[in-house]
Design a protein around this motif. Structure first.
Motif, mmCIF file in Angstrom:
data_model
loop_
_atom_site.group_PDB
_atom_site.id
_atom_site.type_symbol
_atom_site.label_atom_id
_atom_site.label_comp_id
_atom_site.label_asym_id
_atom_site.label_seq_id
_atom_site.Cartn_x
_atom_site.Cartn_y
_atom_site.Cartn_z
ATOM 1 N N VAL A 91 57.443 47.514 67.923
ATOM 2 C CA VAL A 91 56.855 48.830 67.417
ATOM 3 C C VAL A 91 57.123 49.693 69.008
ATOM 4 C CG1 VAL A 91 54.375 49.486 66.788
ATOM 5 C CG2 VAL A 91 55.913 47.808 65.638
ATOM 6 N N GLN A 92 56.811 49.507 69.700
ATOM 7 C CA GLN A 92 56.870 50.274 70.758
ATOM 8 C C GLN A 92 57.747 50.983 70.921
ATOM 9 O OE1 GLN A 92 54.681 47.462 74.008
ATOM 10 N NE2 GLN A 92 52.737 48.277 73.120
ATOM 11 N N HIS A 93 59.319 50.133 71.522
ATOM 12 C CA HIS A 93 60.594 50.462 71.770
ATOM 13 C C HIS A 93 61.012 51.153 70.524
ATOM 14 C CE1 HIS A 93 59.478 48.351 75.052
ATOM 15 N NE2 HIS A 93 60.174 49.628 76.084
ATOM 16 N N GLY A 94 60.371 51.372 69.349
ATOM 17 C CA GLY A 94 60.480 52.429 68.474
ATOM 18 C C GLY A 94 61.674 51.161 67.541
ATOM 19 N N VAL A 95 61.761 50.298 67.183
ATOM 20 C CA VAL A 95 63.870 49.751 66.393
ATOM 21 C C VAL A 95 62.949 49.292 64.983
ATOM 22 C CG1 VAL A 95 64.195 47.139 66.010
ATOM 23 C CG2 VAL A 95 63.233 48.540 68.452
ATOM 24 N N GLY A 96 62.052 49.806 64.204
ATOM 25 C CA GLY A 96 62.028 49.765 63.598
ATOM 26 C C GLY A 96 60.379 49.396 62.973
ATOM 27 N N GLN A 97 59.617 49.704 61.456
ATOM 28 C CA GLN A 97 58.212 48.797 61.284
ATOM 29 C C GLN A 97 59.412 47.856 60.345
ATOM 30 O OE1 GLN A 97 55.876 48.826 61.317
ATOM 31 N NE2 GLN A 97 55.147 50.875 62.977
ATOM 32 N N SER A 98 60.350 48.037 59.480
ATOM 33 C CA SER A 98 60.598 46.613 58.550
ATOM 34 C C SER A 98 61.305 45.667 59.506
ATOM 35 C CB SER A 98 61.646 47.792 58.195
ATOM 36 O OG SER A 98 61.892 46.786 57.322
ATOM 37 N N ILE A 99 61.934 45.937 60.946
ATOM 38 C CA ILE A 99 62.434 45.066 61.673
ATOM 39 C C ILE A 99 61.157 44.007 62.148
ATOM 40 C CG2 ILE A 99 64.491 45.095 63.731
ATOM 41 C CD1 ILE A 99 65.451 45.154 61.273
ATOM 42 N N ALA A 100 60.853 44.942 62.789
ATOM 43 C CA ALA A 100 59.264 45.017 63.339
ATOM 44 C C ALA A 100 58.754 43.461 62.044
ATOM 45 C CB ALA A 100 58.402 45.341 64.384
ATOM 46 N N PHE A 101 58.441 44.272 61.503
ATOM 47 C CA PHE A 101 57.744 43.294 60.461
ATOM 48 C C PHE A 101 58.605 41.687 60.343
ATOM 49 C CE2 PHE A 101 57.132 41.337 56.372
ATOM 50 C CZ PHE A 101 55.339 41.416 56.306
ATOM 51 N N TYR A 102 59.822 41.659 59.552
ATOM 52 C CA TYR A 102 60.532 40.440 59.814
ATOM 53 C C TYR A 102 61.217 40.337 60.587
ATOM 54 C CZ TYR A 102 60.353 42.068 54.464
ATOM 55 O OH TYR A 102 59.959 42.097 53.455
ATOM 56 N N SER A 103 61.137 40.420 62.794
ATOM 57 C CA SER A 103 61.215 40.054 63.468
ATOM 58 C C SER A 103 60.674 38.294 63.417
ATOM 59 C CB SER A 103 60.748 40.681 64.804
ATOM 60 O OG SER A 103 59.504 40.363 64.490
ATOM 61 N N LEU A 104 59.203 37.696 62.618
ATOM 62 C CA LEU A 104 59.330 36.705 63.016
ATOM 63 C C LEU A 104 60.043 36.108 62.004
ATOM 64 C CD1 LEU A 104 55.257 37.139 63.499
ATOM 65 C CD2 LEU A 104 57.403 36.600 65.482
ATOM 66 N N ALA A 105 60.750 36.540 60.773
ATOM 67 C CA ALA A 105 61.352 35.470 59.881
ATOM 68 C C ALA A 105 62.360 35.496 60.516
ATOM 69 C CB ALA A 105 61.037 36.816 58.089
#
Length: 172
Positions: A91-105
């Motif tokens: 989130v801090q580096h602007g990767v994207g909310q969707s990717i940030a959300f699914y990163s743990l998955a």
């Protein structure tokens, strides 16, 4: 199975309290099923009635054992660092909310490759011989996160981190 994905989809529909309860019931159902499927086959493994009692004082005064436990603790602090920091970094580096959300998955789905591949390599080279390379690879992926700013590279980072972190068990 991901436990962090269902609440995020249920919170808008049911509210926070009901979503957490639904997830807890899901986990409870899985736990009951797992406990129902387990059994002790004493015909194969025998009984432990003749086993000597465990010497707790001896464990707490054995210096090599304590050094090994402390080393494992420090290693796991470093290995689990990405799990807690991954979404915030995205989130801090602007990767994207969707990717940030699914990163743990992505991180948890990648563990299947690490567990299978790590155990295959442990059968070939030995589990103790795999500990140091896995620790260095995991440390390298943690340092590698400093260069991650695109969503494509961010998808690769959790995968490599989890694969390197899944070390084979050290059962003798």
């Amino acid at each position: 199975m991901e436990v962090d994905l269902p609440p995020s989809h249920l919170i808008p529909k049911l509210g926070f309290a009901q979503a957490v309860r639904a997830t807890a019931y899901l986990v409870l159902g899985c736990l009951i099923a797992a406990n129902g499927l387990m059994r002790n086959n004493s015909a194969i493994y025998g009984t432990r009635a003749n086993a000597p009692p465990l010497d707790i004082r001896g464990l707490l005064t054995d210096v090599p054992y304590l050094v090994g436990i402390f080393g494992s603790l420090v290693s796991l602090f470093g290995a689990y660092f990405p799990v807690f920091y991954l979404q915030l970094y995205a989130v801090q580096h602007g990767v994207g909310q969707s990717i940030a959300f699914y990163s743990l998955a992505i991180l948890n789905a990648s563990s299947a490759f690490g567990r299978i591949g790590g155990n295959f390599l442990a059968d070939r080279f030995g589990p103790w011989n795999l500990q140091v390379p896995c620790a260095f690879i995991a440390a390298g992926t943690i340092w590698g996160v400093l260069g991650v700013y695109l969503s494509s590279s961010f998808k690769l980072f959790p995968s490599l981190t989890k694969i390197a972190k899944e070390r084979p068990p050290l059962a003798l």
